[in-house]
Design a protein around this motif. Structure first.
Motif, PDB file in Angstrom:
ATOM      1  N   ALA A 166      51.378  -8.377 -28.646  1.00 27.50           N
ATOM      2  CA  ALA A 166      50.899  -9.428 -28.811  1.00 27.50           C
ATOM      3  C   ALA A 166      52.460 -10.180 -29.285  1.00 27.50           C
ATOM      4  CB  ALA A 166      49.806  -9.849 -29.979  1.00 27.50           C
ATOM      5  N   VAL A 167      51.928 -11.556 -28.915  1.00 29.76           N
ATOM      6  CA  VAL A 167      53.731 -12.735 -29.541  1.00 29.76           C
ATOM      7  C   VAL A 167      53.105 -13.741 -29.692  1.00 29.76           C
ATOM      8  CG1 VAL A 167      55.469 -11.222 -27.822  1.00 29.76           C
ATOM      9  CG2 VAL A 167      54.165 -13.975 -27.885  1.00 29.76           C
ATOM     10  N   PHE A 168      53.498 -14.389 -30.769  1.00 28.09           N
ATOM     11  CA  PHE A 168      53.386 -16.013 -31.323  1.00 28.09           C
ATOM     12  C   PHE A 168      54.632 -16.708 -30.405  1.00 28.09           C
ATOM     13  CE2 PHE A 168      54.577 -15.617 -35.315  1.00 28.09           C
ATOM     14  CZ  PHE A 168      55.068 -16.619 -35.857  1.00 28.09           C
ATOM     15  N   TYR A 169      54.807 -18.031 -30.730  1.00 26.23           N
ATOM     16  CA  TYR A 169      55.940 -18.558 -30.926  1.00 26.23           C
ATOM     17  C   TYR A 169      55.554 -19.418 -31.117  1.00 26.23           C
ATOM     18  CZ  TYR A 169      55.096 -19.281 -26.024  1.00 26.23           C
ATOM     19  OH  TYR A 169      54.690 -19.679 -24.646  1.00 26.23           O
ATOM     20  N   GLN A 170      56.304 -20.597 -31.646  1.00 23.45           N
ATOM     21  CA  GLN A 170      56.147 -22.309 -32.079  1.00 23.45           C
ATOM     22  C   GLN A 170      57.111 -23.199 -32.335  1.00 23.45           C
ATOM     23  OE1 GLN A 170      55.802 -21.016 -36.781  1.00 23.45           O
ATOM     24  NE2 GLN A 170      54.104 -22.046 -35.578  1.00 23.45           N
ATOM     25  N   GLU A 171      57.243 -24.445 -32.068  1.00 20.75           N
ATOM     26  CA  GLU A 171      58.388 -25.053 -32.774  1.00 20.75           C
ATOM     27  C   GLU A 171      58.134 -25.871 -34.045  1.00 20.75           C
ATOM     28  OE1 GLU A 171      56.356 -26.110 -30.043  1.00 20.75           O
ATOM     29  OE2 GLU A 171      57.269 -24.638 -28.768  1.00 20.75           O
ATOM     30  N   ILE A 172      59.415 -26.000 -34.284  1.00 24.48           N
ATOM     31  CA  ILE A 172      59.602 -26.316 -35.920  1.00 24.48           C
ATOM     32  C   ILE A 172      60.556 -27.192 -35.628  1.00 24.48           C
ATOM     33  CG2 ILE A 172      59.707 -25.948 -38.302  1.00 24.48           C
ATOM     34  CD1 ILE A 172      57.958 -24.211 -37.613  1.00 24.48           C
ATOM     35  N   PRO A 173      59.738 -28.567 -35.189  1.00 24.84           N
ATOM     36  CA  PRO A 173      61.045 -29.708 -35.669  1.00 24.84           C
ATOM     37  C   PRO A 173      61.494 -30.038 -36.693  1.00 24.84           C
ATOM     38  CG  PRO A 173      58.960 -30.757 -35.501  1.00 24.84           C
ATOM     39  CD  PRO A 173      59.001 -29.567 -35.556  1.00 24.84           C
ATOM     40  N   THR A 174      62.812 -29.704 -36.339  1.00 25.62           N
ATOM     41  CA  THR A 174      63.816 -29.841 -38.510  1.00 25.62           C
ATOM     42  C   THR A 174      64.517 -31.440 -37.897  1.00 25.62           C
ATOM     43  OG1 THR A 174      65.648 -28.716 -36.937  1.00 25.62           O
ATOM     44  CG2 THR A 174      64.182 -27.718 -37.593  1.00 25.62           C
ATOM     45  N   GLY A 175      64.557 -32.080 -36.843  1.00 24.38           N
ATOM     46  CA  GLY A 175      65.575 -33.401 -36.691  1.00 24.38           C
ATOM     47  C   GLY A 175      64.894 -33.550 -35.047  1.00 24.38           C
ATOM     48  N   VAL A 176      65.072 -35.324 -34.943  1.00 23.47           N
ATOM     49  CA  VAL A 176      64.252 -35.881 -34.329  1.00 23.47           C
ATOM     50  C   VAL A 176      64.788 -35.496 -32.585  1.00 23.47           C
ATOM     51  CG1 VAL A 176      65.879 -37.809 -34.079  1.00 23.47           C
ATOM     52  CG2 VAL A 176      64.181 -37.857 -33.255  1.00 23.47           C
ATOM     53  N   LYS A 177      66.466 -34.622 -33.416  1.00 18.66           N
ATOM     54  CA  LYS A 177      67.068 -33.820 -31.658  1.00 18.66           C
ATOM     55  C   LYS A 177      67.737 -32.664 -32.118  1.00 18.66           C
ATOM     56  CE  LYS A 177      66.806 -37.301 -28.276  1.00 18.66           C
ATOM     57  NZ  LYS A 177      66.578 -36.165 -27.325  1.00 18.66           N
ATOM     58  N   GLU A 236      61.931 -42.952 -36.338  1.00 16.58           N
ATOM     59  CA  GLU A 236      60.832 -43.879 -36.983  1.00 16.58           C
ATOM     60  C   GLU A 236      59.668 -42.573 -36.383  1.00 16.58           C
ATOM     61  OE1 GLU A 236      59.996 -47.931 -37.476  1.00 16.58           O
ATOM     62  OE2 GLU A 236      62.396 -47.687 -36.751  1.00 16.58           O
ATOM     63  N   LEU A 237      59.349 -42.466 -35.363  1.00 19.45           N
ATOM     64  CA  LEU A 237      58.129 -42.024 -34.008  1.00 19.45           C
ATOM     65  C   LEU A 237      58.532 -40.468 -35.280  1.00 19.45           C
ATOM     66  CD1 LEU A 237      55.830 -41.120 -32.476  1.00 19.45           C
ATOM     67  CD2 LEU A 237      57.355 -41.025 -30.645  1.00 19.45           C
ATOM     68  N   PHE A 238      59.525 -39.817 -35.443  1.00 17.65           N
ATOM     69  CA  PHE A 238      59.464 -38.533 -35.792  1.00 17.65           C
ATOM     70  C   PHE A 238      59.178 -38.383 -37.041  1.00 17.65           C
ATOM     71  CE2 PHE A 238      62.320 -35.180 -37.902  1.00 17.65           C
ATOM     72  CZ  PHE A 238      61.477 -34.373 -37.400  1.00 17.65           C
ATOM     73  N   ALA A 239      59.690 -39.089 -38.108  1.00 20.57           N
ATOM     74  CA  ALA A 239      58.664 -39.494 -39.296  1.00 20.57           C
ATOM     75  C   ALA A 239      57.007 -39.878 -39.139  1.00 20.57           C
ATOM     76  CB  ALA A 239      59.249 -40.549 -39.807  1.00 20.57           C
ATOM     77  N   LEU A 240      56.515 -40.126 -38.233  1.00 21.46           N
ATOM     78  CA  LEU A 240      55.440 -40.517 -37.927  1.00 21.46           C
ATOM     79  C   LEU A 240      54.522 -38.766 -37.655  1.00 21.46           C
ATOM     80  CD1 LEU A 240      53.257 -42.424 -38.038  1.00 21.46           C
ATOM     81  CD2 LEU A 240      53.341 -42.818 -35.864  1.00 21.46           C
ATOM     82  N   GLU A 241      55.436 -37.911 -36.724  1.00 24.90           N
ATOM     83  CA  GLU A 241      54.181 -37.349 -36.074  1.00 24.90           C
ATOM     84  C   GLU A 241      54.563 -36.044 -37.749  1.00 24.90           C
ATOM     85  OE1 GLU A 241      56.335 -36.747 -31.648  1.00 24.90           O
ATOM     86  OE2 GLU A 241      57.441 -35.794 -33.283  1.00 24.90           O
ATOM     87  N   GLN A 242      55.691 -36.351 -38.852  1.00 21.23           N
ATOM     88  CA  GLN A 242      55.702 -35.067 -39.704  1.00 21.23           C
ATOM     89  C   GLN A 242      54.362 -35.041 -40.137  1.00 21.23           C
ATOM     90  OE1 GLN A 242      58.149 -32.889 -40.298  1.00 21.23           O
ATOM     91  NE2 GLN A 242      59.130 -33.774 -38.306  1.00 21.23           N
TER      92      GLN A 242
END
Ligand code: FES
Ligand SMILES: [Fe+2]
Length: 407
Positions: free
Chosen positions: A287-298, A26-32
């Motif tokens: 130079a680089v960039f990196y990032q987290e793309i959440p694809t599921g709660v885990k 539920e928190l994951f959905a709110l974060e989205q």
């Protein structure tokens, strides 16, 4: 030279986020909604779109974007959503269309400025206005060549304003003129909550033990500044004489021969953290960039790319190869630690954490989450089905309290 003025407040709360916040659907959905839909997302760099018709696909949560260079050379961002029945118009993380984008479902075509070019069998529809039925634009802002998009309005100012305090620091790199290395974004997948990945990256306290090669590279003079107004800064000044690792020693030698940057950019690794999920890093060679793309709660996908200087010579190229090697080692080391800490709250022995003053960056990221979603303060997960409601209630009472205090 980099001594940070930053001092954590007296008696700050050293606990981390409650364990349940790393495992709640539920928190994951709110974060989205609150974070990834309504905050600026680093999508790509302008050199990822060198020619008209080049596009980048960027998916996060339930949102999907395409960033496209038009025939007029202007870069635009759109929802990757056909206006006919919602198919993706383009697929994949990057590609090129010649004259127009053609939807794979029924063949509607769109001009490279997003307007509708034609619908197949147009007489089967009432007249379709090309703008009204064109691809839906997404808000976009470009900062020193990095393209940020925002799917829906949110609390942040334009990215170029939010990051303006780093303008002087990044200008010598000429980021907007840098060129993408290799054709693909780099992706790594991990079965962890995205915040576990970000937490590990938000402090330098772990460098001496967890990253021997980074310690060899810049361990003597490393400073972290926490997130302030949505961005953080860390600078590692390269050690004069690395001793331990061949690749670090060779890298240091090569970098000391590079003359294209002034101090301090010529002998430092500089990281700019961008809330909630991205980092731009400047090295003397790239130079680089990196990032987290959440694809599921885990489950989380780490996405990134490397950019080189347009006038790269052999020494810069060799240095870039070595910095990539050091980065690769570091990423593997972080991944293991991310997994272990992500699992920890599931253990019956887990009793929270305690943060060092040197980990205040973690706290400052958590504080932003708490202020955007006050339910993060709850020590235990709200009963099933109630999280969104409870969060709105808490947000409302916080807003009222603030009004009374200032009112
Ligand atoms: S969904 Fe795109 S043409 Fe029908
Ligand atoms: Fe790390």
């Amino acid at each position: 030279m980099f001594a940070s003025n930053f001092q954590p407040p007296e008696n700050w709360d050293r606990s981390g986020l409650p364990g349940w916040t790393y495992a709640s659907e539920e928190l994951f959905a709110l974060e989205q909604d609150v974070l990834f839909r309504r905050h600026w997302m680093l999508a790509c760099h302008i050199s990822d779109l060198p020619e008209a018709g080049h596009y980048i696909g960027f998916d996060i949560g339930t949102e999907r974007a395409l960033i496209l260079r038009g025939k007029d050379r202007v870069i635009r961002a759109f929802h990757n959503l056909c206006r006919h029945r919602g198919s993706r118009v383009v697929e994949g993380s990057a590609g090129q269309c010649k004259q127009a984008l053609t939807c794979p479902f029924h063949g509607w075509t769109y001009n490279l400025d997003g307007t509708l070019k034609s619908a197949l069998q147009p007489r089967s529809f009432p007249p379709l206005d090309p703008v009204e039925w064109g691809l839906k634009p997404i808000e976009m802002d470009i900062w020193h060549g990095f393209v940020f998009i925002r799917f829906q309005p949110g609390p942040q100012p334009p990215m170029s304003r939010l990051l303006a305090r780093f303008d002087n620091l990044v200008t010598p790199h000429g980021l907007a003129d840098m060129i993408r290395v290799d054709g693909e974004f780099v992706f790594a997948e991990a079965d962890v909550n995205w915040k576990s990945m970000r937490d590990v990256d938000n402090e330098g306290y772990h460098v001496p033990k967890a990253h021997p090669s980074l310690q060899d590279l810049y361990g003597k003079d490393y400073v972290d500044e926490p997130y302030v107004d949505g961005a953080s800064l860390s600078i590692g000044k390269l050690n004069d004489k690395p001793r331990q690792f061949w690749s670090v020693r060779e890298y240091r030698k090569l970098v000391s021969r590079l003359t294209h940057l002034p101090a301090p950019q010529n002998d430092s690794w500089i990281y700019i953290g961008i809330f909630p999920n991205s980092v731009i890093a400047l090295y003397p060679d790239s130079a680089v960039f990196y990032q987290e793309i959440p694809t599921g709660v885990k489950s989380t996908r780490q996405r990134g790319a490397v950019y080189r200087f347009a006038d790269e010579n052999r020494e810069m190229r060799a240095a870039r190869y070595l910095s990539g090697r050091i980065d690769g080692l570091t990423a593997d080391e972080d991944l293991q630690l991310t997994k272990w800490t992500d699992e920890a709250p599931e253990s019956s022995g887990f009793d929270g954490i305690i943060l060092s003053d040197l980990e205040y960056g973690v706290r400052s990221h958590h504080d932003q989450l708490r202020s955007l979603m006050p339910v993060f303060n709850d020590p235990a997960a709200p009963p099933a089905g109630t999280l969104a409601k409870r969060n709105s209630m808490l947000a409302e009472s916080t807003a009222q309290e603030t009004k009374q205090t200032h009112g």
